[in-house]
Design a protein around this motif. Structure first.
Motif, mmCIF file in Angstrom:
data_model
loop_
_atom_site.group_PDB
_atom_site.id
_atom_site.type_symbol
_atom_site.label_atom_id
_atom_site.label_comp_id
_atom_site.label_asym_id
_atom_site.label_seq_id
_atom_site.Cartn_x
_atom_site.Cartn_y
_atom_site.Cartn_z
ATOM 1 N N GLU A 125 -0.417 44.924 7.703
ATOM 2 C CA GLU A 125 0.324 43.689 7.966
ATOM 3 C C GLU A 125 -0.112 43.076 9.286
ATOM 4 O O GLU A 125 -0.472 43.793 10.229
ATOM 5 N N ARG A 142 1.859 49.727 7.099
ATOM 6 C CA ARG A 142 3.166 50.095 6.534
ATOM 7 C C ARG A 142 2.986 51.317 5.639
ATOM 8 O O ARG A 142 2.214 51.292 4.679
ATOM 9 N N GLY A 152 -3.103 43.206 2.404
ATOM 10 C CA GLY A 152 -3.576 43.171 3.801
ATOM 11 C C GLY A 152 -4.896 43.896 4.021
ATOM 12 O O GLY A 152 -5.402 43.946 5.142
#
Ligand SMILES: Cc1cc2nc3c(=O)[nH]c(=O)nc-3n(C[C@H](O)[C@H](O)[C@H](O)COP(=O)(O)OP(=O)(O)OC[C@H]3O[C@@H](n4cnc5c(N)ncnc54)[C@H](O)[C@@H]3O)c2cc1C
Length: 412
Positions: free
Chosen positions: A214, A223, A120
Motif C-alpha cells: 500500500e 499489509r 499494489g
C-alpha cells in the motif's frame, strides 16, 4: 576451420561456460552467444552477498575478463533477445530482425523471479532481485538505510535480509511458512535459520502471508494477511523462480517444469540442447528428471552440454550442490531429498557448527555442512554409496564419513 555454427541463447553462467568449453574442446567453428541483458555474463551469487553490500568490485562478478570473448572468437551479442526458434529449419530470430541458422543450439535461458500478484505489487519501491541492474538499485536502497520488508524467507529473501541487516537496516522478514525453508529442509534446519535471523535482530513474521502493498505511488506499507500493516521504506519479494521456457514452448519443444532434456542434455528436437536453471534433465543417478536452480549446476551443466553438442559421450549424473552465506554462517548442501524420514546431526546446532543429514530407509540422501568445511566431497560419496548407515556412527565426529561410504580417506 569448421563452417559449423553453434548458437547459445542466454549469456549467463551456463551459456558462458558452455562457450568456453566448446573452444577448449577444440571446436573452431562459429560460436554465437546471445543474451538479453546489457552485461557480459556474470555470476549471480554475489548479488545477495558481498556485491550487494558494496564489499566487492563489480569486475569480480563477471564470469570472464572483458577480452575473453573476442580472444576466443566467441561472438557475444548482449542486449538482444532471441524471439523465436524454428527447429525444422534450424533457425533462430533475434530481436534486431536478424535470422541465424545453427548446426547446434543450446538454450540456457535460466529462470526469472516468480511475480507476486496482489494489490499494489506494481508500486515503486517493490523490488525483485535477479539481475545486476536489480542489485544496483537495491545497493542504493541499502546505502540510504531505513526499514525493508522482505517477502519470502527462502534463500534469496534470507540472504538479502541478512545483507540488509549487516548494512544496519531495520528488516522484517515475512513468510507464510512457520519456519524459513521448512518445506525443503524440514523443521530442524528451519528453526536453526529462524534463530540465526532473530539473533541478528531481524523481525520475523512467520506463518503470515502478505495481502497487499500500500502507498501513494510508492510502497509505504505491507499489509499482512492478518490485516496488520507493516510500515516500510521499500520491500523486496523473493518467492521463488520460474524457468524461462516461453521460447522452447513456442518452438514445440517438450516442457514440463523446465525444458525437458535427457542425460546428454539433448532436448526433444534434434540438435537442440539445454542446461542450467531452465533445464529439467534426466539424472541417471536418481533415475528421474530434476531441475536444479543452483550455481554449480549452471557451472557444470553448461560445459557438459557443450561436450554433448560436440558429439562426446555425456551422462550428466552430478549430485546437486549449492551454498549459502548469511552473516557469519556459511553452508554447503549436497543431495536431493524430496522426501526423508529422519534428519540426523553431527555436531552441535547451538554452537552453529554441524553437519545435518537427511535419510530415507537408513540411507543418506542429502547433507548440509554449516560452518564445517572440507566435508562436502565425503557427504557426496556417502550419498553416492547408497549404503545403509549406523545412526550412531553418522553422528559421531570421530568416525570418518568416508568409512561410512565404504571408502578409505584417500577415496579408494
Ligand atoms: C541473487 C541470487 C543469488 C544466488 N545465490 C546463489 C548461491 O549462493 N548459491 C547457489 O548455488 N546458487 C545461487 N543462485 C542461483 C544461481 O545464480 C543460478 O542457478 C544461476 O544463475 C543459473 O544460471 P543460468 O545460466 O542457468 O541462468 P540465468 O543466470 O538465469 O541466466 C539466463 C540468461 O538468459 C537470458 N535470456 C533469457 N531468455 C533469453 C532470450 N530469449 N534471448 C537472449 N537471452 C535470454 C537472461 O536474460 C539471463 O541473462 C543465486 C541466484 C540469484 C538470482
Amino acid at each position: 576451420m569448421s563452417n559449423r555454427t553453434y548458437i547459445i541463447v542466454g549469456a549467463s553462467l551456463a551459456g558462458a561456460k558452455a562457450a568456453e568449453e566448446l573452444r577448449s574442446e577444440g571446436f573452431d567453428g562459429r560460436i554465437v552467444l546471445i543474451g538479453s541483458e546489457p552485461e557480459r555474463p556474470y555470476e549471480r551469487p554475489p548479488l545477495t552477498k558481498d556485491y550487494l553490500r558494496g564489499e566487492t568490485a563489480r569486475e569480480k562478478t563477471y564470469v570472464h575478463d572483458p577480452g575473453f570473448y573476442e580472444e576466443h572468437r566467441i561472438e557475444l551479442e548482449t542486449g538482444l533477445s532471441v524471439t523465436s526458434i524454428d527447429p525444422g529449419a534450424a533457425r533462430i530470430s533475434i530481436s534486431d530482425g536478424r535470422e541465424l541458422t545453427y548446426d547446434r543450439l543450446l538454450l540456457t535461458t535460466g529462470a526469472e523471479p516468480r511475480r507476486i500478484s496482489i494489490p499494489g505489487a506494481g508500486l515503486d519501491g517493490v523490488y525483485y532481485l535477479r539481475t545486476l541492474a536489480d542489485c544496483d538499485a537495491l545497493r542504493g536502497r541499502l546505502e540510504a538505510g531505513g526499514h525493508v520488508v522482505v517477502v519470502g524467507a527462502g534463500w534469496i529473501g534470507s540472504e538479502f535480509a541478512a545483507s540488509a541487516r549487516m548494512r544496519g537496516l531495520e528488516v522484517t522478514l515475512i513468510d507464510p511458512l512457520a519456519l524459513p525453508n521448512e518445506r525443503i529442509f524440514g523443521a530442524e534446519i528451519g528453526a536453526f535459520y529462524r534463530d540465526v535471523h532473530r539473533q541478528h535482530g531481524i523481525k520475523l513474521m512467520l506463518g503470515e502471508g502478505v495481502e497487499a502493498f500500500e502507498g501513494k505511488g510508492v510502497v509505504e506499507r505491507v499489509r499482512a494477511a492478518s490485516g496488520k500493516p507493516i510500515a516500510c521504506d521499500f520491500a523486496v519479494v523473493g518467492v521463488g523462480v520460474v524457468p524461462r521456457v516461453d521460447l522452447a514452448l513456442e518452438a514445440g519443444l517438450e516442457v514440463d517444469n523446465g525444458l525437458l532434456v535427457d542425460e546428454t542434455l539433448a532436448a526433444s528436437s534434434p540438435h537442440v540442447f539445454a542446461a542450467g536453471d531452465v533445464a529439467r534433465a534426466f539424472n541417471p543417478f536418481y533415475g528421474e528428471r530434476i531441475r536444479v536452480e543452483h550455481w554449480s549446476n549452471a557451472l557444470n551443466q553448461g560445459p557438459a552440454a557443450a561436450r554433448a553438442m560436440l558429439g562426446q559421450p555425456v551422462s550428466y549424473d552430478r549430485i546437486p550442490y549449492f551454498y549459502s552465506d548469511q552473516y557469519d554462517i556459511g553452508m554447503e548442501y549436497s543431495g536431493y531429498a524430496p522426501q526423508w524420514d529422519e534428519v540426523l546431526f553431527r555436531g552441535d546446532r547451538s554452537d552453529g557448527k554441524f553437519v545435518a543429514f537427511w535419510l530415507r530407509d537408513h540411507r543418506v540422501l542429502a547433507g548440509m555442512n554449516v560452518n564445517v568445511w572440507d566435508v562436502n566431497e565425503q557427504v557426496q560419496a556417502l550419498i553416492r554409496s547408497r549404503r545403509p548407515v549406523d545412526p550412531a556412527a553418522l553422528c559421531d565426529p570421530d568416525v570418518p564419513l568416508m568409512s561410512l561410504a565404504g571408502e578409505t580417506a584417500s577415496g579408494r
